[in-house]
Structures are given as C-alpha cells and as structure tokens.
Design an enzyme around this catalytic site. Structure first.
Site, PDB file in Angstrom:
ATOM      1  N   ASP A 164      13.474 -20.110   5.310  1.00 16.88           N
ATOM      2  CA  ASP A 164      14.718 -20.603   4.723  1.00 16.88           C
ATOM      3  C   ASP A 164      15.168 -21.836   5.502  1.00 16.88           C
ATOM      4  O   ASP A 164      15.591 -21.734   6.656  1.00 16.88           O
ATOM      5  CB  ASP A 164      15.786 -19.504   4.773  1.00 16.88           C
ATOM      6  CG  ASP A 164      17.038 -19.920   4.006  1.00 16.88           C
ATOM      7  OD1 ASP A 164      17.621 -20.981   4.332  1.00 16.88           O
ATOM      8  OD2 ASP A 164      17.420 -19.210   3.066  1.00 16.88           O
ATOM      9  N   ASP A 200      18.827 -21.771   6.868  1.00 18.58           N
ATOM     10  CA  ASP A 200      18.986 -20.888   8.030  1.00 18.58           C
ATOM     11  C   ASP A 200      18.339 -21.483   9.277  1.00 18.58           C
ATOM     12  O   ASP A 200      18.886 -21.394  10.378  1.00 18.58           O
ATOM     13  CB  ASP A 200      18.356 -19.519   7.741  1.00 18.58           C
ATOM     14  CG  ASP A 200      19.254 -18.646   6.867  1.00 18.58           C
ATOM     15  OD1 ASP A 200      20.468 -18.949   6.778  1.00 18.58           O
ATOM     16  OD2 ASP A 200      18.730 -17.695   6.258  1.00 18.58           O
ATOM     17  N   ARG A 255      23.504 -19.658  -7.784  1.00 18.41           N
ATOM     18  CA  ARG A 255      22.784 -19.024  -8.881  1.00 18.41           C
ATOM     19  C   ARG A 255      23.569 -17.835  -9.415  1.00 18.41           C
ATOM     20  O   ARG A 255      23.898 -16.912  -8.659  1.00 18.41           O
ATOM     21  CB  ARG A 255      21.405 -18.562  -8.382  1.00 18.41           C
ATOM     22  CG  ARG A 255      20.474 -18.219  -9.538  1.00 18.41           C
ATOM     23  CD  ARG A 255      19.066 -18.143  -9.056  1.00 18.41           C
ATOM     24  NE  ARG A 255      18.871 -16.939  -8.261  1.00 18.41           N
ATOM     25  CZ  ARG A 255      17.770 -16.202  -8.307  1.00 18.41           C
ATOM     26  NH1 ARG A 255      16.773 -16.573  -9.072  1.00 18.41           N
ATOM     27  NH2 ARG A 255      17.655 -15.130  -7.562  1.00 18.41           N
ATOM     28  N   THR A 288      22.802 -14.424 -15.184  1.00 19.36           N
ATOM     29  CA  THR A 288      22.003 -15.330 -16.038  1.00 19.36           C
ATOM     30  C   THR A 288      20.865 -15.981 -15.248  1.00 19.36           C
ATOM     31  O   THR A 288      19.947 -16.547 -15.830  1.00 19.36           O
ATOM     32  CB  THR A 288      22.888 -16.459 -16.602  1.00 19.36           C
ATOM     33  OG1 THR A 288      23.352 -17.252 -15.489  1.00 19.36           O
ATOM     34  CG2 THR A 288      24.074 -15.904 -17.360  1.00 19.36           C
TER      35      THR A 288
HETATM   36  N1  URA Z   1      14.592 -22.497  -0.090  1.00 16.85           N
HETATM   37  C1  URA Z   1      14.199 -22.376   1.198  1.00 16.85           C
HETATM   38  O1  URA Z   1      14.960 -22.619   2.111  1.00 16.85           O
HETATM   39  N2  URA Z   1      12.928 -21.967   1.429  1.00 16.85           N
HETATM   40  C2  URA Z   1      12.052 -21.691   0.446  1.00 16.85           C
HETATM   41  O2  URA Z   1      10.917 -21.364   0.750  1.00 16.85           O
HETATM   42  C3  URA Z   1      12.489 -21.836  -0.885  1.00 16.85           C
HETATM   43  C4  URA Z   1      13.765 -22.239  -1.126  1.00 16.85           C
END
Ligand code: URA
Length: 210
Positions: free
Chosen positions: A201, A204, A105, A109
C-alpha cells in the site's frame, strides 16, 4: 506523446524502484526514493512541454534562448498517495499549479465517488499531469480523469510508479488520449485490487500509517 504507455527502463529508475518495493525499506527511505523516482519520471513525462525563445545576454553575447511557453503546468494529485509525488515534480517545476482530486469507493456500487475536487483555473490551456503512484484497477484514475476533462482539461498525462495490465487496459479503453508514464508494468492484480509483485500500500508506506 504518441505511445499510450511509456515504461521508463532507465537503470536509475529500475534500481530505485527495487529499493522501494523491498518491504525492509523504512518510511523515510520510501519517501526519499519516491521523490527521486518521481523526478526521473517527470523528466520523461514533460518531454513535450512547448518551448518558445527569449532574448538574453550571456557574459559573451546576446542570444535567443529556449524557455518554456504557455500557461504553467497543472499538477493534480489523486488523494491521498498522489501527494507523495508532488514534491518531486515541484522541485523541478516550482511554478506549477497544483490541484487535488479525492475519491472513495462506494462499498455497495464499488464505484468511485468524489469527495474533494479543487483544480487550478484555466485547465483547458495547461498541460495537466495527474499523479498517483499506483495504477491498479484504473477505476479511480479513470474517474479522476473524467473530472479533469469535465473541468476543461484537454492535454492530460498520467504519472505513476507502478501500473497493472488491468489498469492500463481500463485507461486505454476510457481515456485513450491520456498517455501514461510509469516505472514498471507489473504482472497482475490480486483479488483485493493490489498490484503484484507491487510494493504494497503506497499510502501506508509513505505516510507510515501501518
Ligand atoms: N494501491 C496501493 O497502494 N497498492 C496497490 O498495490 C494497489 C493500489
């Protein structure tokens, strides 16, 4: 697939998803569950793969038996978390071809920018399944689908573990022809673009990077 969104409510899917959401689940456990859940979802998303027949001999007699038709399926991982869903699908469909889309990202922008794209040839003749565990804002998913369409794909499905209402709406707006299969439509996104209640995440958690 006629529905734009399919939420797989099978009890095994829901049970395993709860274990994945739980923050006490280890990295190894999260990975194993992701593989298992992906397989259950893949079963649903491949429901319309075309079949033909072939002649075989069973120990009893000759028969015309169903067999998958057409070019091998293309599985496309949206980096990096999509990689965690590859093994599960490949165990079910070992001959699938595999592609990768990398997007980041742009901080100014806020738009997704491509940094990697590699897809199997002949996309226009293949069923294409794009995988990313989390359909959150939908920005990177929609951009990845744009790239696949530019490369010729015209039968694309999107497989995720969790979807947000915002992400589903964005995909429906930009890619109404791409059916989505997920284990859950969650409540909402927070102001950082994370899904609530979500599972944190996904990258992760599967790679142990936090
Ligand atoms: N990406 C992720 O890993 N978790 C989220 O909650 C949103 C995007």
């Amino acid at each position: 697939m006629s529905d734009h969104l399919t939420v797989v409510d099978h009890p095994l899917v829901q049970h395993k998803l709860t274990l994945m959401r739980d923050k006490g689940t280890s990295t190894a456990g999260f990975r194993r569950l992701l593989r298992e859940l992906t397989q259950l979802l893949a079963y649903e998303i491949t429901r319309e793969m075309p079949l033909t027949t072939t002649t075989i001999d069973t120990p009893m007699e000759e028969m015309e038996a169903p067999i998958l038709a057409g070019k091998k399926l293309a599985l496309v991982s949206i980096l990096r978390a999509g990689n965690g869903m590859l093994d599960g699908v490949l165990e079910l469909i070992p001959s699938a071809r595999v592609g990768f889309v990398g997007l980041y990202r742009d901080e100014e922008t806020l738009q997704p920018v491509q940094y990697y794209f590699k897809a199997p040839e002949g996309l226009k003749d293949r069923m294409v399944i794009a995988v990313d565990p989390m359909l959150a804002t939908g920005n990177s998913s929609a951009a990845a689908i744009d790239l696949l369409k530019e490369a010729g794909a015209n039968d694309i499905r999107f497989l995720c573990l969790l979807a947000s209402p915002e992400g589903v709406a964005r995909m429906k707006d930009l890619h109404p022809d791409v059916p989505i299969v997920t284990a859950s439509l969650d409540r909402e996104l927070n102001d950082k673009g994370y899904i609530l209640p979500g599972l944190g995440d996904a990258g992760d958690r599967m790679f142990g990077t936090k």
